[in-house]
Write an enzyme that holds these catalytic residues in place. Structure first.
Site, PDB file in Angstrom:
ATOM      1  N   SER A  64      50.628  14.190  12.940  1.00 14.77           N
ATOM      2  CA  SER A  64      50.041  13.875  14.241  1.00 14.77           C
ATOM      3  C   SER A  64      49.853  12.373  14.323  1.00 14.77           C
ATOM      4  O   SER A  64      49.415  11.748  13.357  1.00 14.77           O
ATOM      5  CB  SER A  64      48.690  14.568  14.390  1.00 14.77           C
ATOM      6  N   GLU A 152      44.603  31.311  18.901  1.00 14.46           N
ATOM      7  CA  GLU A 152      43.240  30.758  18.872  1.00 14.46           C
ATOM      8  C   GLU A 152      42.210  31.838  18.524  1.00 14.46           C
ATOM      9  O   GLU A 152      41.302  31.607  17.733  1.00 14.46           O
ATOM     10  CB  GLU A 152      42.921  30.099  20.225  1.00 14.46           C
ATOM     11  N   ASP A 164      42.675  28.587  29.693  1.00 14.51           N
ATOM     12  CA  ASP A 164      43.174  27.263  29.315  1.00 14.51           C
ATOM     13  C   ASP A 164      44.671  27.308  29.002  1.00 14.51           C
ATOM     14  O   ASP A 164      45.439  26.437  29.429  1.00 14.51           O
ATOM     15  CB  ASP A 164      42.416  26.731  28.086  1.00 14.51           C
TER      16      ASP A 164
END
Ligand code: GLA
Length: 372
Positions: A64, A152, A164
């Site tokens: 990342s 999730e 979301d």
């Protein structure tokens, strides 16, 4: 593109593609998704970009541009922290029987920190979208969103609803996403503020109250208990609110009052949008905030001050957005009032010795897509 250069530098080859998935802001319909209710979020111009190449083994290499050391994950249970959101999607797709092997990934995110704009959903959805295309899985956008939510829920262990991930996967530029969270039916509703001389400001409190982490699951439980007491499948099914409230007490009563009225507010807001009366939606935003503050009890001082000072500064309406206990508020503001709203909010924060919240306009952006 930064992410492509980083990919070359990290792995010494070209990625097979680059994908982007956005974060979201919710206009209205808060804590209704897991009650089979209605939501109206839109995808924001910030999100997560991923350069990806599949591998012939089962290893996942992950870097990342925002977080420390590159990771090499050989077995899925090695994943920790933010990497779980990525690895969780591999896990869900493999569990569903898809022939997903490993991959090399570089991730670059620009969702403002602490804003509560669902950077985690964006991360899951970008990975799901990339794997769907790379492996030709033929999943619909909604199926990608559901896989992301499952990652999730069952891999990361956060009991979130579908809002979301759906907003990230299905958003369209210039439109809000109306969704029935029971049928999973969606409709993209035009939401053009500029045409009406309006802006939707995000007021990022920059706070996250860690103590509140278990509160989300508790709210869900309150709602499930209330539905059971009322003999309905979900609070979405309550039609006689007064009758229902007379049968409930305490927290279950308050949560029910919020969820049922919030569903009505979503429908009312859609009605106003359809009628072209965007400037009239403010009072629904205000009512949503009061309900979240007093009945659902998920606001906090920083959100309340943001909302109240925005309204004092001339906003047409404002509310907290997202799960609560920090993150962002939104305020609907006429162009000519934007400066006065900014000043009012900034002053209110300064008076309390809080650091100034970031305030910026958001417009509905496109959902998950391939960039390269
Ligand atoms: C979080 C969850 C969503 C939704 C909102 C509250 O963002 O991830 O599923 O429940 O809270 O509306």
């Amino acid at each position: 593109m930064r992410v492509v250069e980083a990919f070359r530098e990290s792995y010494g080859m070209e990625p097979l593609g680059v994908w982007h998935a956005p974060g979201r802001v919710n206009l209205i319909g808060e804590h209704t998704d897991y009650n089979d209710g209605f939501v109206l979020p839109f995808a924001v111009p910030w999100g997560v970009t991923a350069a990806v190449a599949p591998r012939a083994d089962d290893v996942i290499r992950l870097r990342s541009l925002q977080a420390g050391e590159p990771l090499t994950i050989e077995t899925l249970d090695q994943a920790e922290g933010w990497a779980r959101y990525v690895v969780g999607v591999f896990w869900v797709l493999r569990e569903a029987g898809h022939p997903i092997r490993g991959a090399d990934l570089v991730i670059d995110g620009d969702v403002p920190q602490g804003a509560g704009l669902s950077s985690s959903a964006a991360l899951e959805v970008v990975v799901g979208t990339a794997l769907n295309e790379l492996y030709g899985l033929g999943l619909t956008r909604m199926e990608v969103a559901l896989a992301a939510q499952k990652a999730e829920n069952d891999f990361v262990g956060v009991p979130c609803g579908i809002m979301d991930q759906a907003a990230s996967a299905l958003g369209e530029q210039g439109k809000a996403l109306f969704m029935d969270c029971r049928s999973l039916g969606t409709r993209n509703v035009p939401f053009d503020l500029a045409q009406h001389g309006l802006q939707l400001l995000i007021i990022n409190t920059g706070v996250h109250h860690e103590l509140a982490d278990g509160q989300y699951a508790r709210r869900r439980q309150d709602c499930e208990n209330a539905a059971k007491h009322l003999g309905v499948e979900a609070l979405r099914d309550v039609t006689d609110l007064a009758g229902a409230l007379s049968k409930l007490r305490g927290d279950e009563r308050k949560r029910t009052q919020h969820v049922v009225t919030e569903n009505h507010r979503v429908e009312a807001l859609i009605g106003l949008l359809r009628a072209g009366a965007v400037q009239e939606i403010g009072s629904l935003l205000n009512a949503s905030h009061l309900s979240l503050r007093d009945q659902y009890e998920v606001s906090c001082a920083e959100l309340d001050v943001a909302v109240e000072s925005a309204i004092r500064g001339g906003a047409r309406g404002a509310r907290m957005t997202g799960g609560g206990f920090g993150g962002s508020a939104i305020a609907l503001v006429a162009d000519e009032r934007v400066e006065s709203v900014r000043e009012s909010v900034t002053r209110a924060y300064a008076e309390r010795g809080w650091s100034a919240p970031e305030i910026y306009p958001a417009t509905p952006a496109a959902g998950a897509r391939r960039l390269v």
